[in-house]
Design an enzyme around this catalytic site. Structure first.
Site, short mmCIF file in Angstrom:
data_model
loop_
_atom_site.label_atom_id
_atom_site.label_comp_id
_atom_site.label_asym_id
_atom_site.label_seq_id
_atom_site.Cartn_x
_atom_site.Cartn_y
_atom_site.Cartn_z
N ASN A 479 147.31 61.92 81.30
CA ASN A 479 146.78 61.79 79.95
C ASN A 479 146.11 63.08 79.50
O ASN A 479 145.14 63.54 80.12
CB ASN A 479 145.76 60.64 79.90
CG ASN A 479 145.06 60.56 78.56
OD1 ASN A 479 145.71 60.35 77.54
ND2 ASN A 479 143.75 60.74 78.55
N GLU A 480 146.66 63.68 78.45
CA GLU A 480 146.04 64.81 77.74
C GLU A 480 145.80 66.03 78.63
O GLU A 480 144.93 66.85 78.33
CB GLU A 480 144.72 64.37 77.09
CG GLU A 480 144.90 63.28 76.06
CD GLU A 480 143.59 62.76 75.49
OE1 GLU A 480 143.59 62.31 74.34
OE2 GLU A 480 142.58 62.79 76.21
N ILE A 481 146.57 66.17 79.69
CA ILE A 481 146.35 67.32 80.58
C ILE A 481 146.79 68.61 79.88
O ILE A 481 146.05 69.60 79.87
CB ILE A 481 147.12 67.14 81.90
CG1 ILE A 481 146.81 65.76 82.54
CG2 ILE A 481 146.75 68.26 82.87
CD1 ILE A 481 145.38 65.53 82.88
N ASP A 562 148.25 63.77 69.12
CA ASP A 562 147.07 63.03 69.59
C ASP A 562 145.95 63.44 68.63
O ASP A 562 145.60 64.61 68.56
CB ASP A 562 146.79 63.45 71.03
CG ASP A 562 145.56 62.79 71.64
OD1 ASP A 562 144.56 62.64 70.93
OD2 ASP A 562 145.59 62.47 72.84
#
Length: 932
Positions: A479-481, A562
């Site tokens: 997630n969102e790395i 995002d």
């Protein structure tokens, strides 16, 4: 799992029985005890369970509802010791005995018959231990199994303080409450997140078994990888839908695999029992404890599996057997599956697409069975802080709400936990695609050999475990790395940035990608949840996927978006929303209902700024183990307050509990309208140059009773958000887009059907008493439309200043759509209706009138009838009392005076009687401003 004693010997040699002599003892039986040295207590326990649950059951914890952050005593190491298990003297007569644990959370030392037999250090792995010799030498009258659980926070801290621990630039790693979560393989949100508590539980969270084989030829099935794909299919390329289906079966077993094994398969329709295919698998190979074979389903056409709203969820039972050289079945397993292809298209925009008006760049959308579709859905988080409380019936209620809400995809967020098989089973049945992720989130992770080896075993086990589910849509690395963590470390250490990019690629591309592709050909992999996509893929290269990162061209679109913006002054400015190919996260938090607060909070604390309410708001997180960080929590409360005060009537009721309830409802109005604005914008993008084909809002549901981004509260009650999302996820919608700075108004029709649709949009201006505005305020009353497949079209535009409503504060435009078209895979035309509305000022500035709502219940039809008798009812809201889980068939709507709306209530759990029905209430925006 228990080995199924069914065979398909008729495929080989009818006269030979299967190899018998296997005994599987489910350790979920009573008899466990839990002891905690820190609390100096021993209480009865369960398996599966976690220590908090056992202590609560025993009365050591007074109430689960009052837990805010943690219990100081439970931060200490906890142990789990069972009562003596009398397993019977036959145990020593068996050839072999194993202990099998499907999930231990997280750090354990396991003792059997007073001997240490092993340790575990990963919540997400399956562990097994050969205790054959230990049992034979056991001197205990009844063998005792003891599992000692260490404190995950303490162990994470010890690793962080060790001499070889990797360090990162200051300010990069995000600590929510407990620090150092990135060093260990445990559910990351157990250490705190902005939507949930930090309990850091420990315990056997999944089932465990003792497996005994009396016959050395008998095998126990640990895991099964069933991969169904089109011949020639490769993960990151579109499959050829004209090719035959390939069924590849691989079984991981305990025991000695016989020499020259064979494999057979039988594929039956899960509902009719009709056999689709049966016979031997070919190219059978043995690698370690895995037996693998393959077959091609030639000359037969299985019924395809489709997501919700696109067709049937056709399922098949596939029975796979391993045979020894005498054709006896030595292992057998059945998996329910479906025939479908699912592909994440990240390829460059083609010349054909450019000619159609699609902007250059790269695609980022899903294709099911070769068809583009619009992904409509949300993000799912852990449904509970304690997984053993997540039951099939509870998940079925949640997934029924998903399908009722017109959703076809859920993103299974990292870092919770890999979902149980029964959850994927439910998704298979209901047509819910599950975008799945490996459990890494909002952090940089170590890349030492031991960590990578641990991760590799986790990845292989879970990819193989869930691969047979047709609902599986994608594997993402975390997630969102790429979108959050790499930019953060670049700002913190620009000179060292290349090192951290290299570590990112080492974990998510060089390690995980090949492991995924080695175990499935049917699923695409993306290294991060939010990404600009890739430049090229070379599976033989050390870094097999070259990410695009910031290598982009102005005017081109890449990847998914995002988006969070807590500046409420721009919440409805759609020029602030990101323009991309797919929206995987966006949202804003709101309060749960009064009924939900009453489950967890004392009556004296039921006001907006009470300490208990404020501290349950973990947006923003404490940033450490501070149970009284009012400053951070108050920021989130302030954002909700600003959202209400900027756009809606401010509740000011004399009764404090009623005022608290009105404030909770007001935050839900703001949240729902903000999500509606964004979903409409993203869906309209299907007909814009960005060719936007997905909207997954944050988030589906709650893990406890608190202010969060959820659309469904902890017990299953729908917020305003879920009703509004259900409406705006209809197949064909009409939407107003208002630039409140310039006054420009545009009306669009958006369709996610796979064929063109036609119809009419009626535009009707009325004042808030319900009277028609003269000349329809200069707006045409009816406009025909034709909208293309998976597309959007503008049907009307004007500037509000050029229209003629006499009073902008006393005007509302009702938009009503009636159309016809074909649902995906349907043979007959369907009628579609949708209604929307527009006010030329924000709701707080409207000259509201009391609609004098009347509510009646018809016991014969079991429906409610709502009527506005004196004015326009905005945000008409039916509410039901506690004690039941369910939802109204429609809610949060506009009702003109003289109009009646008949609405049913779907009971999901509990029962209702006439007293309950009489307790249902109806309110509108007018009631938000009335002082009672």
């Amino acid at each position: 799992m228990r080995i199924r004693e069914q065979t398909i010997l008729a495929l080989l040699s009818p006269g030979l029985p299967p190899v018998t002599g296997q005994h599987v003892l489910d350790l979920s039986e009573p008899g466990w005890t839990v002891s905690s040295k820190a609390l100096n207590r021993t209480v009865p326990g369960r398996l599966p369970s976690q220590v908090h649950l056992d202590l609560f059951e025993a009365g050591v914890i007074a109430t689960m509802g009052s837990m805010i952050l943690t219990f100081a005593g439970l931060r200490m190491p906890t142990g789990r010791t069972p009562a003596t298990l009398l397993l019977g003297c036959e145990l020593t007569d068996h050839e072999s005995t194993w202990l099998v644990f499907d999930g231990l959370d997280t750090f354990t030392t396991i003792t059997f018959c007073d001997q240490i037999i092993g340790s575990t250090y990963n919540q997400f792995r399956q562990y097994h231990f050969d205790v054959s010799q230990v049992l034979k030498e056991c001197k205990q009258e009844g063998p005792v199994l003891s599992i000692n659980f260490g404190s995950a926070p303490n162990i994470a801290n010890a690793i962080a303080n060790g001499p070889s621990a990797e360090e990162w630039p200051a300010g990069v790693q995000i600590t929510n409450e407990y620090p150092n979560r990135w060093y260990i393989r445990k559910e990351q949100s157990d250490f705190g997140w902005d939507w949930g508590p930090a309990f850091a539980p420990a315990g056997p969270w999944k089932p465990a078994y003792i497996v005994q084989n009396k016959n050395p030829d008998r095998l126990y099935v640990l895991n099964t990888d069933l991969d169904i794909y089109r011949r020639g299919q490769i993960n990151h390329l579109p499959p050829d839908q004209s090719q035959s289906w390939v069924v590849n079966a691989s079984i991981d077993v305990l025991g000695s695999v016989p020499q020259w094994p064979s494999m057979s398969v039988e594929i039956k329709d899960a509902y009719s029992g009709v056999v689709l295919s049966s016979g031997l698998l070919e190219n059978v190979t043995v690698s370690g404890n895995s037996v693998t074979g393959v077959t091609v389903v030639d000359g037969r056409t299985p019924k395809l599996w489709w997501p919700n709203g696109m067709g049937d969820q056709s399922l098949y039972n596939v029975t796979i057997a391993v045979h020894n050289h005498r054709n006896q079945v030595v292992a057998e397993v059945m998996k329910r599956t479906g025939f479908r292809t699912i592909f994440l298209n990240q390829r460059n925009i083609t010349e054909e697409q450019l000619a159609q008006g699609v902007a250059p760049g790269a695609n980022w959308h899903f294709e099911i069975n070769g068809r583009e579709f619009y992904a409509k859905g949300s993000n799912i988080i852990p449904p509970d802080a304690f997984w053993p409380r997540v039951t099939p019936s509870r998940m079925e209620r949640l997934f029924d709400a998903v399908t009722a809400g017109n959703q076809n995809m859920l993103r299974v967020w990292a870092s919770g936990a890999y979902l149980h098989d029964f959850i994927y089973d439910l998704a298979d049945e209901k047509g819910i695609l599950l975008w799945s992720e490996f459990q890494f989130s909002d952090a940089l992770y170590p890349v030492d050999d031991a960590f990578l080896e641990n991760v590799a075993a986790e990845v292989v086990y879970n990819v193989r475990r869930v691969n047979h589910h047709p609902s599986l849509a994608l594997w993402a690395g975390g997630n969102e790395i790429e979108s959050l963590m790499l930019p953060m470390v670049r700002r913190a250490d620009h000179k060292g940035y290349a090192k951290y990019v290299g570590e990112y690629e080492k974990l998510y591309i060089s390690l995980i990608l090949p492991l995924v592709y080695e175990n499935t050909r049917s699923i695409t992999y993306s290294p991060s949840s939010t990404t600009e996509g890739y430049l090229h893929v070379n599976l033989s290269a050390p870094v097999p996927m070259t990410e695009r990162y910031s290598n982009t061209t102005p005017g081109s679109y890449y990847g998914d978006t995002d988006y969070y913006n807590y500046d409420t002054s721009v919440s409805f400015n759609y020029h602030k929303y990101p323009v991309g190919r797919f929206a995987n996260e966006f949202g804003f938090h709101s309060m749960p209902s009064l009924q939900t607060w009453q489950q967890a909070v004392d009556p004296k604390d039921l006001y907006f700024n009470s300490s208990v309410v404020v501290l349950r708001n973990h947006h923003y997180t404490a940033g450490g183990l501070f149970t009284d960080n009012y400053q951070n929590s108050s920021r989130g409360m302030g954002e909700m307050t600003m959202g209400v005060e900027s756009y809606y009537p401010i509740p000011s009721k004399s009764d404090p509990v009623a005022n608290f309830s009105a404030w909770c409802h007001a935050t839900q109005l703001f949240q729902a309208d903000m999500y509606k604005a964004q979903i409409q914008f993203y869906r309209r993008g299907s007909g814009m140059p960005e060719r936007q084909l997905g909207s997954l809002y944050w988030q589906l549901e709650d893990t406890w009773q608190a202010p969060t981004w959820a659309g469904i509260e902890y017990d299953g009650r729908w917020k305003m958000l879920h009703y509004v999302a259900r409406d705006i996820y209809e197949p064909i919608i009409v939407s107003p887009f208002w630039n409140y700075t310039t006054g420009d108004l545009e009306v669009y029709v958006t369709s996610d059907l796979w064929e063109p649709a036609q119809g009419t949009v009626n535009l009707t201006w009325v004042d808030l008493s319900g009277k028609s505005i003269a000349g329809n305020a200069g707006t045409p009353e009816s406009i025909p439309f034709s909208v293309g497949a998976l597309n959007a079209t503008d049907v009307y535009s004007a500037n509000v200043a050029d229209l003629s409503p006499p009073d902008l504060t006393d005007s509302i435009l009702i938009l009503s759509l009636a159309g016809e078209g074909y649902l995906p895979n349907a043979r007959t035309r369907s009628e579609f209706r949708h209604e929307n509305q527009f006010t030329p000022v924000f709701p707080k500035d409207l000259a509201l009138r009391d609609p004098k709502l009347e509510l009646a219940y018809n016991p014969d039809t079991r429906t409610f009838t709502v009527e506005a008798t004196a004015g326009v009812s905005l945000y008409t809201w039916l509410d039901y009392p506690a004690g039941v889980v369910g939802y109204f068939e429609q809610n949060g709507f506009v009702l003109l005076p003289g109009m009646k709306k008949e609405i049913g209530f779907v009971v999901q759990e509990g029962s209702v009687d006439e007293d309950w029905m009489r307790s249902v209430t109806v309110t509108s925006l007018w009631d938000q401003k009335v002082r009672e």
